[in-house]
Scaffold this motif. Structure first.
Motif, short mmCIF file in Angstrom:
data_model
loop_
_atom_site.label_atom_id
_atom_site.label_comp_id
_atom_site.label_asym_id
_atom_site.label_seq_id
_atom_site.Cartn_x
_atom_site.Cartn_y
_atom_site.Cartn_z
N THR A 37 -30.73 8.45 35.03
CA THR A 37 -30.94 7.07 35.46
C THR A 37 -30.60 6.93 36.95
OG1 THR A 37 -30.42 6.23 33.26
CG2 THR A 37 -30.24 4.67 35.08
N LYS A 97 -31.33 -2.14 41.15
CA LYS A 97 -32.28 -2.05 40.06
C LYS A 97 -32.12 -0.67 39.40
CE LYS A 97 -34.47 -6.02 40.67
NZ LYS A 97 -34.46 -7.10 39.64
N LEU A 98 -31.94 -0.68 38.09
CA LEU A 98 -31.75 0.58 37.36
C LEU A 98 -33.04 0.99 36.67
CD1 LEU A 98 -28.24 0.17 35.67
CD2 LEU A 98 -28.81 0.90 37.99
N TYR A 99 -33.34 2.29 36.78
CA TYR A 99 -34.51 2.87 36.13
C TYR A 99 -34.07 4.12 35.37
CZ TYR A 99 -37.01 -0.11 39.45
OH TYR A 99 -37.46 -1.19 40.18
N GLY A 100 -34.28 4.11 34.05
CA GLY A 100 -33.87 5.26 33.27
C GLY A 100 -34.19 5.06 31.79
N TYR A 101 -33.79 6.05 31.01
CA TYR A 101 -34.06 6.03 29.57
C TYR A 101 -32.76 6.38 28.85
CZ TYR A 101 -36.93 6.53 25.33
OH TYR A 101 -37.50 6.36 24.09
N ASN A 124 -35.14 -6.84 31.91
CA ASN A 124 -36.06 -5.72 32.17
C ASN A 124 -35.69 -4.49 31.35
OD1 ASN A 124 -37.68 -7.13 34.00
ND2 ASN A 124 -36.31 -6.67 35.70
N LEU A 161 -35.49 1.65 27.38
CA LEU A 161 -36.11 1.94 28.67
C LEU A 161 -35.60 0.90 29.67
CD1 LEU A 161 -38.19 3.44 30.44
CD2 LEU A 161 -39.88 1.75 29.69
N LEU A 162 -34.92 1.37 30.70
CA LEU A 162 -34.45 0.49 31.77
C LEU A 162 -35.50 0.50 32.87
CD1 LEU A 162 -30.68 1.59 31.97
CD2 LEU A 162 -31.82 0.10 30.31
N ASP A 163 -36.17 -0.62 33.03
CA ASP A 163 -37.30 -0.69 33.96
C ASP A 163 -37.04 -1.73 35.04
OD1 ASP A 163 -39.76 -0.30 35.13
OD2 ASP A 163 -40.86 -1.48 33.64
N GLY A 164 -36.06 -1.42 35.90
CA GLY A 164 -35.72 -2.35 36.97
C GLY A 164 -34.70 -3.38 36.56
N CYS A 165 -33.73 -2.99 35.73
CA CYS A 165 -32.68 -3.92 35.30
C CYS A 165 -31.78 -4.28 36.48
CB CYS A 165 -31.81 -3.27 34.22
SG CYS A 165 -32.73 -2.53 32.87
#
Length: 523
Positions: A254, A265-269, A317, A338-342
């Motif tokens: 992430t 903004k967090l992006y990850g799985y 998100n 799925l973190l899509d821009g949290c």
């Protein structure tokens, strides 16, 4: 005409049946008469007479279930039935404090054995699910939990299961008091003990960050430690990713992208996110620099605070990819996310995420040990009570020496785990208020992974023996007994399995500043 004559014959026979002193002999005689009659009328006559005889009260005649119903095991007051717990508290808690808290523990011990136990069984039946779309195709990702699960949230707040430890009304004994209530609560919580463990850890993190992030003390801390169900928040701990759970240094993919307002903004799985219905969560991520690069390893991990929902109630998100189909703990919503821009907030120095979250890891390990010890205690209590109600070969189970030997061995394992947990609670309470000695701190550091390691294994052994003590009924899901064993399986896995706990065990002796294990060997 034939049917009419059969009915008349049945009436005459039934009248005679009322008059005779040996009705069973008369029934046998009538059966022989039917057998020797016309083969053409035989089936009709037998059926008619069978229906008439059923009006009388013979075993298996109506419901065909028989007259015996096995008594189910009954839970008594879970505090008053725990002699070891009472003994420990009398030994270590001052009398003035004990008098005050014991009245609450007795009351709560009854509640977990009645109202809350019933709710926990209901939680098992009302498992969570996700509504992905509306009927018109809009993606909503709505997590649906049952009313019993939501009631557990309210009870947890009302009983102060988190609040007690942080109100510090009883100074160093507040933590012991709070965790003892959690020990009583866990087997009857319907797995709500899991979000409570992470909520406890989150409150501890925020206490440690009050200098670096004072706004968290104002915004989140009062809710995490509230006794008001309308205000009470729970927390998640979203760390596990596809590459690994315990190995966060190499497993965390992430990334966090800084925004102009200072947020990220967090992006990850997230592969395994327990307590998906939490209000907030702490998670690790790698900050992306201006060139788009990240630092690998532990030094690249920072700690982030994130609220799960936006102000309008929509997810931040976050997409719930699916709920996990687990062996046990099915009451607990665990998801792939799925973190899509949290939107999130960095609350540690860059690259200091693991040290910042370590207090949460320590507390969740302690709660894991508490869950294991309380699971054993619950199985022992049920098995012991059942032995007074179940008869086999003309005697109660409690009167067979080999059965009592099995229960005694289960009791010993349970008591050993409970003592270790209670000592962790006592030492943590001293650490909370700043009076723990260096030796006590080192001892706590040693005992936490050890108790987590061994109690998880013990819970499986005691759970298996306990299930067997019920015979075939221990294998029947409707009794609620198999769930104790299924749910215990996670305790040796979650927060590192045995090999990683071994690493934690030996780590202190390998660091120059901590020589505690060597000191123990010498003394």
């Amino acid at each position: 005409m034939i049917v009419s004559r059969i009915k008349q014959a049945c009436v005459r026979k039934l009248f005679t049946l009322h008059q005779t002193s040996n009705p069973l002999a008369l029934i046998a005689h009538h059966s022989r008469t039917i057998h020797n009659g016309s083969s053409r009328d035989q089936h009709t006559q037998a059926s008619s007479f069978e229906g008439a005889v059923r009006e009388f009260d013979f075993p298996f005649a109506r419901a065909r279930l028989g007259t015996f119903v096995q008594e189910a095991p009954v839970l008594g007051n879970q505090y008053l039935e725990d002699a070891l717990l009472q003994s420990y508290l009398k030994r270590y808690v001052p009398q003035k404090v004990l008098v005050d808290i014991e009245a609450d523990l007795v009351r709560f011990g009854e509640r977990v054995a009645t109202e809350m136990y019933d709710l926990s069984l209901q939680c098992e039946k009302e498992q969570p699910y996700v509504e992905k779309f509306t009927g018109w195709g809009k993606l909503v990702d709505k997590l649906v939990t049952g009313p019993a699960w939501r009631k557990m949230h309210d009870i947890s707040a009302e009983e102060g299961l988190i609040a007690i430890s942080y109100e510090r009304k009883y100074d160093e004994y507040s933590r012991l008091y709070g965790l003892v209530k959690n020990y009583l609560n866990t087997p009857s919580s319907g797995l709500y003990s899991c979000p409570l463990a992470m909520t406890d850890g989150a409150a501890k993190i925020i206490e440690g960050l009050k200098e670096e992030a004072p706004w968290l003390m104002d915004k989140a801390y009062p809710r995490l430690t509230s006794r008001d169900p309308a205000l009470f928040w729970t927390s998640g701990q979203w760390m596990t990713e596809k590459r690994g759970g315990s190995d966060v240094a190499n497993g965390t993919e992430t990334v966090a992208v800084e925004q102009s307002d200072g947020t990220y903004k967090l992006y990850g799985y997230k592969w395994f996110s327990s307590a998906t219905d939490a209000d907030i969560t702490f998670t690790l991520a790698r900050v992306v620099d201006r060139q788009g690069n990240t630092i690998q390893g532990t030094k690249g991990l920072s700690l982030f605070y994130m609220e799960v929902h936006n102000e309008d109630g929509s997810l931040n998100n976050i997409e719930i990819v699916r709920l996990k189909n687990k062996l046990g703990t099915r009451q607990l919503p665990t998801a792939e996310l799925l973190l899509d821009g949290c939107t999130a907030f960095k609350v540690s120095d860059e690259g200091r995420g693991v040290p910042a979250i370590s207090s949460m890891l320590k507390l969740t390990r302690i709660h894991n040990s508490v869950a294991a010890a309380s699971s054993m205690r619950r199985m022992v209590n049920l098995s012991r009570d059942y032995s007074t109600r179940r008869s086999a070969f003309g005697n109660k189970l409690k009167n067979y020496p080999l059965h009592i030997q099995t229960l005694a061995r289960m009791e010993i394992e349970s008591r050993g785990a409970v003592i270790l947990c209670l000592e962790n609670m006592r030492l943590l309470g001293r650490e909370d208020v700043g009076i723990a000695t260096d030796d006590e701190k080192n001892l706590l550091r040693l005992l936490v992974p050890l108790s987590k390691l061994y109690s998880g294994k013990q819970a499986l052994q005691v759970g298996t023996e306990g299930l067997e003590s019920f015979g075939g009924q221990g294998y029947i899901e409707d009794t609620g007994i198999p769930a104790i064993l299924r749910d215990a399986q996670v305790l040796s896995i979650w927060r590192e399995q045995l090999t990683f706990c071994h690493w934690t065990y030996y780590a202190p002796s390998q660091r120059p500043k901590v020589r505690f294990l060597r000191h123990l060997v010498k003394t």
